[in-house]
Design an enzyme around this catalytic site. Structure first.
Site, short mmCIF file in Angstrom:
data_model
loop_
_atom_site.label_atom_id
_atom_site.label_comp_id
_atom_site.label_asym_id
_atom_site.label_seq_id
_atom_site.Cartn_x
_atom_site.Cartn_y
_atom_site.Cartn_z
N TYR A 166 24.67 -16.25 -11.09
CA TYR A 166 25.52 -15.46 -10.21
C TYR A 166 24.75 -14.20 -9.85
O TYR A 166 24.43 -13.40 -10.72
CB TYR A 166 26.82 -15.12 -10.94
CG TYR A 166 27.95 -14.56 -10.11
CD1 TYR A 166 27.79 -14.07 -8.82
CD2 TYR A 166 29.23 -14.49 -10.65
CE1 TYR A 166 28.85 -13.57 -8.09
CE2 TYR A 166 30.30 -14.00 -9.94
CZ TYR A 166 30.11 -13.53 -8.66
OH TYR A 166 31.16 -13.02 -7.95
N HIS A 188 29.17 -3.58 -13.30
CA HIS A 188 28.60 -4.91 -13.50
C HIS A 188 27.56 -4.95 -14.62
O HIS A 188 27.40 -5.98 -15.28
CB HIS A 188 28.04 -5.46 -12.19
CG HIS A 188 29.10 -6.02 -11.31
ND1 HIS A 188 29.92 -5.22 -10.54
CD2 HIS A 188 29.52 -7.29 -11.12
CE1 HIS A 188 30.79 -5.98 -9.90
NE2 HIS A 188 30.59 -7.24 -10.24
N TYR A 215 29.74 0.50 -8.73
CA TYR A 215 29.72 -0.96 -8.71
C TYR A 215 28.63 -1.49 -9.65
O TYR A 215 28.87 -2.39 -10.46
CB TYR A 215 29.49 -1.45 -7.28
CG TYR A 215 29.66 -2.95 -7.11
CD1 TYR A 215 30.92 -3.50 -6.86
CD2 TYR A 215 28.57 -3.80 -7.20
CE1 TYR A 215 31.08 -4.86 -6.71
CE2 TYR A 215 28.73 -5.18 -7.04
CZ TYR A 215 29.98 -5.69 -6.80
OH TYR A 215 30.14 -7.05 -6.66
N TRP A 220 40.08 -7.80 -14.15
CA TRP A 220 38.82 -7.36 -13.54
C TRP A 220 39.05 -6.94 -12.09
O TRP A 220 38.56 -5.92 -11.65
CB TRP A 220 37.77 -8.46 -13.64
CG TRP A 220 36.46 -8.08 -12.99
CD1 TRP A 220 36.02 -8.46 -11.76
CD2 TRP A 220 35.44 -7.24 -13.53
NE1 TRP A 220 34.78 -7.92 -11.50
CE2 TRP A 220 34.41 -7.16 -12.57
CE3 TRP A 220 35.30 -6.55 -14.74
CZ2 TRP A 220 33.25 -6.42 -12.78
CZ3 TRP A 220 34.14 -5.81 -14.94
CH2 TRP A 220 33.13 -5.76 -13.98
N TRP A 221 39.81 -7.76 -11.36
CA TRP A 221 40.10 -7.42 -9.96
C TRP A 221 40.79 -6.05 -9.87
O TRP A 221 40.44 -5.23 -9.02
CB TRP A 221 41.00 -8.46 -9.32
CG TRP A 221 40.36 -9.78 -9.06
CD1 TRP A 221 39.03 -10.09 -9.09
CD2 TRP A 221 41.04 -10.98 -8.70
NE1 TRP A 221 38.84 -11.42 -8.78
CE2 TRP A 221 40.07 -11.97 -8.54
CE3 TRP A 221 42.38 -11.29 -8.51
CZ2 TRP A 221 40.39 -13.29 -8.18
CZ3 TRP A 221 42.70 -12.60 -8.16
CH2 TRP A 221 41.71 -13.58 -8.00
#
Length: 104
Positions: free
Chosen positions: A41, A22, A18, A76-77
């Site tokens: 964010y 990112h 993860y 992306w999902w």
């Protein structure tokens, strides 16, 4: 400017993946977020529960949750679906959180 917070769930053992994904956030996805009004964010991880806590500062009414029809967001999902809890459309299962305190 509004502040939005929500939580998601990371699959156990996926923290490093993860973080890596990112760190390599696609420039086109970052542009979409910025263009939609997301100016900040942050995502935090509670390693005991695998809960991701996300916080955004957003101008306007949107935020990343309003980008579900964007093809880059959908891509992306799909890219992230193997390491998170997701809905049938690959969007992360996300729960909005109510702000109960803010100090400026």
């Amino acid at each position: 400017m509004q502040r939005l917070a929500f939580k998601m769930k990371l699959n156990p053992g996926q923290k490093d993946v993860y973080i890596k994904r990112h760190k390599e956030l696609w420039p086109e996805l970052k542009k979409i977020l910025k263009d939609s009004g997301v100016s900040e964010y942050s995502i935090f991880l509670d390693e005991e529960t695998h809960t991701l806590f996300a916080f955004q500062k957003v101008s306007g009414q949107g935020g990343s949750q309003e980008l579900s029809n964007n093809p880059i967001v959908k891509k992306w999902w799909a890219f992230m679906a193997d390491i998170m809890e997701t809905n049938p459309d690959n969007s992360p299962i996300s729960h909005p959180l109510e702000e109960v305190f803010y100090m400026k």
